[in-house]
Design a protein around this motif. Structure first.
Motif, mmCIF file in Angstrom:
data_model
loop_
_atom_site.group_PDB
_atom_site.id
_atom_site.type_symbol
_atom_site.label_atom_id
_atom_site.label_comp_id
_atom_site.label_asym_id
_atom_site.label_seq_id
_atom_site.Cartn_x
_atom_site.Cartn_y
_atom_site.Cartn_z
ATOM 1 N N ALA A 295 0.829 -1.206 0.000
ATOM 2 C CA ALA A 295 0.000 0.000 0.000
ATOM 3 C C ALA A 295 0.863 1.256 0.000
ATOM 4 O O ALA A 295 0.554 2.237 -0.695
ATOM 5 N N ASN A 296 1.953 1.248 0.761
ATOM 6 C CA ASN A 296 2.840 2.413 0.803
ATOM 7 C C ASN A 296 3.506 2.654 -0.545
ATOM 8 O O ASN A 296 3.634 3.802 -0.991
ATOM 9 N N ARG A 297 3.916 1.583 -1.224
ATOM 10 C CA ARG A 297 4.570 1.740 -2.540
ATOM 11 C C ARG A 297 3.563 2.161 -3.602
ATOM 12 O O ARG A 297 3.908 2.857 -4.554
ATOM 13 N N LEU A 394 5.676 -7.544 -3.240
ATOM 14 C CA LEU A 394 4.760 -7.451 -4.375
ATOM 15 C C LEU A 394 4.940 -6.095 -5.037
ATOM 16 O O LEU A 394 4.743 -5.048 -4.400
ATOM 17 N N SER A 395 5.305 -6.101 -6.316
ATOM 18 C CA SER A 395 5.553 -4.861 -7.046
ATOM 19 C C SER A 395 4.244 -4.247 -7.536
ATOM 20 O O SER A 395 3.467 -4.909 -8.221
ATOM 21 N N PRO A 396 3.981 -2.977 -7.211
ATOM 22 C CA PRO A 396 2.792 -2.311 -7.742
ATOM 23 C C PRO A 396 2.771 -2.289 -9.270
ATOM 24 O O PRO A 396 1.704 -2.365 -9.878
ATOM 25 N N LYS A 397 3.949 -2.202 -9.895
ATOM 26 C CA LYS A 397 4.014 -2.176 -11.358
ATOM 27 C C LYS A 397 3.512 -3.496 -11.946
ATOM 28 O O LYS A 397 2.870 -3.505 -12.996
ATOM 29 N N ALA A 398 3.799 -4.614 -11.276
ATOM 30 C CA ALA A 398 3.328 -5.901 -11.766
ATOM 31 C C ALA A 398 1.810 -5.970 -11.721
ATOM 32 O O ALA A 398 1.167 -6.520 -12.628
#
Length: 404
Positions: A295-297, A394-398
């Motif tokens: 959530a922060n990212r 977990l990457s937000p971009k993914a």
């Protein structure tokens, strides 16, 4: 909670009405005096405390109220410890073995304690006095435990806890309870369902997030053999329910007439306007560090997609699934995100079974590569959802790539 002998209630027809104390000057004075009694007893034995409490009760006709308040203080706000140079059982063995070498007498007893104190001082690298051995010899008896810490509550808080405990006691003999959780904030639902699982209650869930949920809970007297332990589990649910904004419940109670032994049925109902106060902590913003970090990212990501926390529920037969996040686009597109990190095989089996039963077309599942799905007997190919694999984070971009 209160033991059965300290529960006070009356019956009006089939309706059970538990005892509730008013928060007035008289009751607050009793609570204040009791709290002071415990404060003064810090450092003393439980036996000494019990004698003071017995004197406080005296021959007052409301002794059960005072005893109930004291029980809550003792069980919820006190820390009793065994204070002894060694484990009392081992200490007794050492003392009796040493004392058997001399003829019993007062002088021999004193010599035994003195000899053992010198020996233990060397073994433990600190001074052990004969009096400490004498005190520690039977320190494991309940009346000899030392009150080492007391977290004194406000008098009003103690009274609220007493009133809650009296209502909780009603559910000890529940045969069934129907709970209606009306339309609420989804995060409150999740906290409620988490406690249902924690207390291992047998439930059947109907409804949805738009209209609310009806949760049927089987009670201890509906089992093949009535279990007070299961009744306690239902009672423990009540403080969690008080975190929910809108709810109502009705319970069927089974008991026996104390004189004739004839079974009798009782009814009890309660709702969110009951005036009870919970001592359970509210739900955490996130269930894990993994969710919080994601959530922060996401906040630093430049995207039109808005990340919302626990605002959607997926009804499945007999239960409900609450994804971790919802992703909303200004054009109306919506996806649900469930993060599956580090869990036991039993949890994984249940979680993936929920996903299959939900048959949700807009569900995204992020799965840790560290999970041994084969060992858990889980086949990802059979899961009707979009799948993202990740390692440590977990990457937000993914996730964004799947959304777009």
């Amino acid at each position: 909670m209160l033991p059965t002998e300290l529960l006070i209630n009356r019956q009006n027809g089939e309706t059970i009405i538990p005892k509730r104390l008013p928060i007035n000057s008289e009751i607050c004075a009793i609570a204040t005096e009791l709290i002071a009694c415990f404060q003064n007893a810090v450092g003393s034995t439980q036996g000494d405390l019990d004698r003071q409490l017995s004197e406080f009760e005296g021959d007052s006709p409301d002794y059960r109220v005072k005893r109930g308040l004291a029980h809550i203080l003792k069980s919820s706000f006190c820390t009793f410890e065994v204070v002894s140079p060694l484990e009392p059982k081992e200490l007794r063995q050492r003392v009796f073995t040493l004392s058997a070498q001399a003829v019993p007498s007062h002088q021999a007893s004193e010599a035994t304690l003195e000899t053992l104190s010198i020996t233990l001082s060397k073994e433990l690298n600190h001074e052990v006095l004969p009096q400490q051995i004498r005190v520690g010899l039977y320190a494991d008896l309940q009346e000899n435990r030392i009150l080492t810490q007391f977290e004194d509550p406000a008098p009003e808080a103690l009274i609220h806890r007493y009133n809650l405990s009296q209502v909780q006691g009603i559910f000890y003999r529940a045969s069934q309870m129907a709970l209606n959780a009306h339309r609420n904030v989804p995060g409150e639902y999740k906290l409620l369902f988490r406690y249902l699982k924690l207390f291992q209650l047998m439930t059947y869930v109907e409804g949805d997030a738009d209209h609310g949920f009806t949760i049927t809970i089987d009670g201890p007297t509906s089992l093949f053999k009535p279990s007070t332990r299961y009744g306690l589990a239902i009672a423990k649910l009540l403080p969690a329910l008080l975190h929910v904004t809108k709810w109502s419940l009705s319970a069927t109670l089974q008991s026996r007439d104390p004189y004739s032994g004839v079974p009798k049925t009782g009814r009890f109902s309660l709702n969110d306007r009951c005036g009870l106060e919970t001592h359970y902590p509210p739900g955490k913003p996130y269930d894990s560090m993994l969710e919080a970090a994601f959530a922060n990212r996401w906040e630093a990501l430049k995207t039109e997609w808005i990340l919302e926390r626990e605002v959607d529920l997926i009804p499945i037969p007999g239960s409900v699934m609450i994804p971790d996040f919802r992703l909303v686009h200004p054009d109306g597109r919506t996806f649900l995100l469930e993060i599956i990190g580090f869990w036991r095989p039993e949890y994984l089996q249940k979680k993936f079974a929920q996903v299959r039963r939900a048959e949700c077309e807009n569900l995204i599942i992020a799965i840790s590569e560290r999970l041994n799905l084969d060992k858990a007997g889980v086949k990802v190919a059979n899961v009707p959802a979009k799948v993202i694999w990740f390692k440590d984070k977990l990457s937000p971009k993914a996730v964004l790539e799947v959304l777009e």
